[in-house]
Write an enzyme that holds these catalytic residues in place. Structure first.
Site, PDB file in Angstrom:
ATOM      1  N   ARG A 111       0.843  -1.105  -0.003  1.00  0.00           N
ATOM      2  CA  ARG A 111      -0.076  -0.045   0.050  1.00  0.00           C
ATOM      3  C   ARG A 111       0.976   1.247  -0.117  1.00  0.00           C
ATOM      4  NH1 ARG A 111      -5.226   1.214   3.539  1.00  0.00           N
ATOM      5  NH2 ARG A 111      -5.902  -0.332   2.063  1.00  0.00           N
ATOM      6  N   HIS A 138      -7.518   0.911  -6.448  1.00  0.00           N
ATOM      7  CA  HIS A 138      -7.573  -0.100  -5.301  1.00  0.00           C
ATOM      8  C   HIS A 138      -8.403  -1.330  -5.769  1.00  0.00           C
ATOM      9  CE1 HIS A 138      -7.690  -1.582  -1.198  1.00  0.00           C
ATOM     10  NE2 HIS A 138      -8.653  -0.674  -0.702  1.00  0.00           N
ATOM     11  N   GLN A 141     -10.106  -3.946  -3.428  1.00  0.00           N
ATOM     12  CA  GLN A 141     -11.510  -3.593  -2.869  1.00  0.00           C
ATOM     13  C   GLN A 141     -12.501  -4.095  -3.909  1.00  0.00           C
ATOM     14  OE1 GLN A 141     -12.356  -2.414   0.253  1.00  0.00           O
ATOM     15  NE2 GLN A 141     -14.470  -2.834  -0.398  1.00  0.00           N
ATOM     16  N   ASP A 229     -17.690   6.805  -1.167  1.00  0.00           N
ATOM     17  CA  ASP A 229     -16.531   6.690  -0.445  1.00  0.00           C
ATOM     18  C   ASP A 229     -16.039   7.933   0.308  1.00  0.00           C
ATOM     19  OD1 ASP A 229     -14.056   5.507   0.721  1.00  0.00           O
ATOM     20  OD2 ASP A 229     -12.858   5.514  -1.541  1.00  0.00           O
ATOM     21  N   CYS A 268     -16.475   1.313   0.790  1.00  0.00           N
ATOM     22  CA  CYS A 268     -15.378   0.286   1.293  1.00  0.00           C
ATOM     23  C   CYS A 268     -14.880   0.039   2.335  1.00  0.00           C
ATOM     24  CB  CYS A 268     -14.234   0.767   0.096  1.00  0.00           C
ATOM     25  SG  CYS A 268     -13.383   2.102   0.425  1.00  0.00           S
ATOM     26  N   ARG A 296     -13.541  -8.925   1.384  1.00  0.00           N
ATOM     27  CA  ARG A 296     -12.030  -8.751   1.347  1.00  0.00           C
ATOM     28  C   ARG A 296     -11.338  -9.992   1.557  1.00  0.00           C
ATOM     29  NH1 ARG A 296      -9.963  -3.423   1.094  1.00  0.00           N
ATOM     30  NH2 ARG A 296      -8.174  -4.632   0.671  1.00  0.00           N
TER      31      ARG A 296
HETATM   32  N1   CP Z   1     -11.313  -0.662   2.248  1.00  0.00           N
HETATM   33  C1   CP Z   1      -9.882  -0.859   2.735  1.00  0.00           C
HETATM   34  O1   CP Z   1      -9.127  -0.823   2.095  1.00  0.00           O
HETATM   35  O2   CP Z   1     -10.046  -0.678   4.083  1.00  0.00           O
HETATM   36  P1   CP Z   1      -8.485  -0.379   4.985  1.00  0.00           P
HETATM   37  O3   CP Z   1      -7.896   0.943   4.683  1.00  0.00           O
HETATM   38  O4   CP Z   1      -8.746  -0.806   6.512  1.00  0.00           O
HETATM   39  O5   CP Z   1      -7.368  -1.670   4.491  1.00  0.00           O
HETATM   40  N1  NVA Z   2     -10.342   6.266  -1.086  1.00  0.00           N
HETATM   41  C1  NVA Z   2      -9.800   5.715   0.161  1.00  0.00           C
HETATM   42  C2  NVA Z   2     -10.008   4.355   0.281  1.00  0.00           C
HETATM   43  C3  NVA Z   2      -9.752   3.741   1.682  1.00  0.00           C
HETATM   44  C4  NVA Z   2      -9.842   2.355   1.809  1.00  0.00           C
HETATM   45  C5  NVA Z   2      -8.658   6.267   0.512  1.00  0.00           C
HETATM   46  O1  NVA Z   2      -7.566   6.313  -0.565  1.00  0.00           O
HETATM   47  O2  NVA Z   2      -8.228   6.396   1.510  1.00  0.00           O
END
Ligand code: CP
Ligand code: NVA
Length: 312
Positions: A111, A138, A141, A229, A268, A296
């Site tokens: 990440r 992502h 997700q 989101d 998400c 997930r």
């Molecule tokens: N939806 C998602 O990716 O959650 P986290 O940021 O908790 O991993």
């Molecule tokens: N769009 C959000 C998703 C988190 C899982 C972010 O990037 O923070």
């Protein structure tokens, strides 16, 4: 000749048939796990002896835990790393990090906000690399979201999904999914927070069934699923300005009422209740947000099995 590495970087780069196989495998593994919990046969451990390195430059609850538990359930192990604790945080290059980790582990999940850094990692790794979220996309997700939609409503092909909110990484992966699985994606964003030129060019070039606009009501009307989101993705800064721009895009009961009566609500998570969604909607009967979170785990296992080319 060695086989090409199976990196899981973006949905639009993976053949639809392979994505479909991953979804089917995820569903099958979910069913087998439930059966095992009810006294049925033990599930297979196709990743025995395999180790996944997980690098997190940003916080995570779902991605971190679901990959870790997923590896354990498949018989493998995972190592949790953060950029700050690694030499990466002191300037070691992504390329050298990729070369070194590839000598120890069997796959890398990362990440990292900078999407180019993800690509750089994949270019230099000699093991599969998985996109655990970047600023651009992502995909893990949306695999869980596709699985959730189909569990509740059957095949997504030909259906309509509506997005109300800003342009972000989750939306990009929904767009890639719409192109792969041929469902309509109606997008409503404020004009100032709309998809960029690269995304618009990609939609045009691929003729993906995606309708971009600024009106949440017309995006949602007749939709089979409404998605939103957070208004503040990791890395976003301009707080109050964004908040004001996005207020009209909140998914509340009034907006939901324009979708089909059996429309699903997806998010998400983590959610900012009272901003992008009201309690009434996220806790209401159309919401499947915790099914998405659960999936997930199962989707991750399908992705891992694909990356390792394992029979699960
Ligand atoms: N939806 C998602 O990716 O959650 P986290 O940021 O908790 O991993
Ligand atoms: N769009 C959000 C998703 C988190 C899982 C972010 O990037 O923070």
């Amino acid at each position: 000749m060695s086989k090409a590495l199976r990196h899981f970087l973006d949905l639009n780069e993976i053949p639809t048939k392979e994505l479909r196989n991953m979804l089917e495998l995820s569903l099958a593994m979910k069913a087998k796990l439930k059966a095992q919990k009810n006294g049925g046969a033990k599930t297979k451990k196709p990743l025995e002896g395999k180790t996944l390195a997980m690098i997190f430059e940003k916080p995570s609850t779902r991605t971190r835990v679901s990959f870790d538990v997923g590896m354990r359930q498949l018989g493998g192990e995972s190592i949790m790393l953060t950029g700050a604790e690694m030499q990466l945080g002191r300037g070691e290059t992504i390329a050298d990090t990729a070369r070194v980790l590839s000598r120890y582990v069997d796959a890398i999940m990362i990440r990292i906000l900078n999407h180019d850094a993800l690509l750089e990692l994949a270019a230099h790794a000699t093991v599969p690399v998985i996109n655990g979220l970047t600023r651009r996309s992502h995909p893990c997700q949306v695999m869980a979201d596709l699985m959730t939609f189909e569990e509740h409503r059957g095949p997504i092909t030909g259906r309509t999904v509506a997005w109300s909110g800003d342009d972000n990484n989750v939306l990009a992966s929904w767009a890639h999914a719409a192109e792969r699985f041929k469902f309509t994606l109606n997008v409503a964003t404020p004009p100032q927070l709309a998809p960029n030129k690269a995304m618009k060019d990609w939609i045009k070039a691929t003729q993906a069934p995606i309708v971009l606009g600024n009106d949440p009501e017309s995006a949602v009307r007749g939709a089979d699923c409404v998605v939103t989101d957070t208004w503040f993705s990791m890395g976003d800064k301009d707080g109050e300005h964004r908040h004001n721009l996005l207020k009209p895009y909140q998914v509340n009961a009034k907006l939901m009422s324009l979708a089909r009566p059996d429309a699903l609500f997806m998010h998400c998570l983590p959610a900012h209740r009272g901003d992008e969604v009201t309690d009434e909607v996220i806790d209401g009967p159309q919401s499947v947000v915790f099914d998405e979170a659960e999936n997930r785990l199962h989707a991750q296992k399908g992705i891992l099995a694909w990356c390792f080319d394992a029979v699960a």
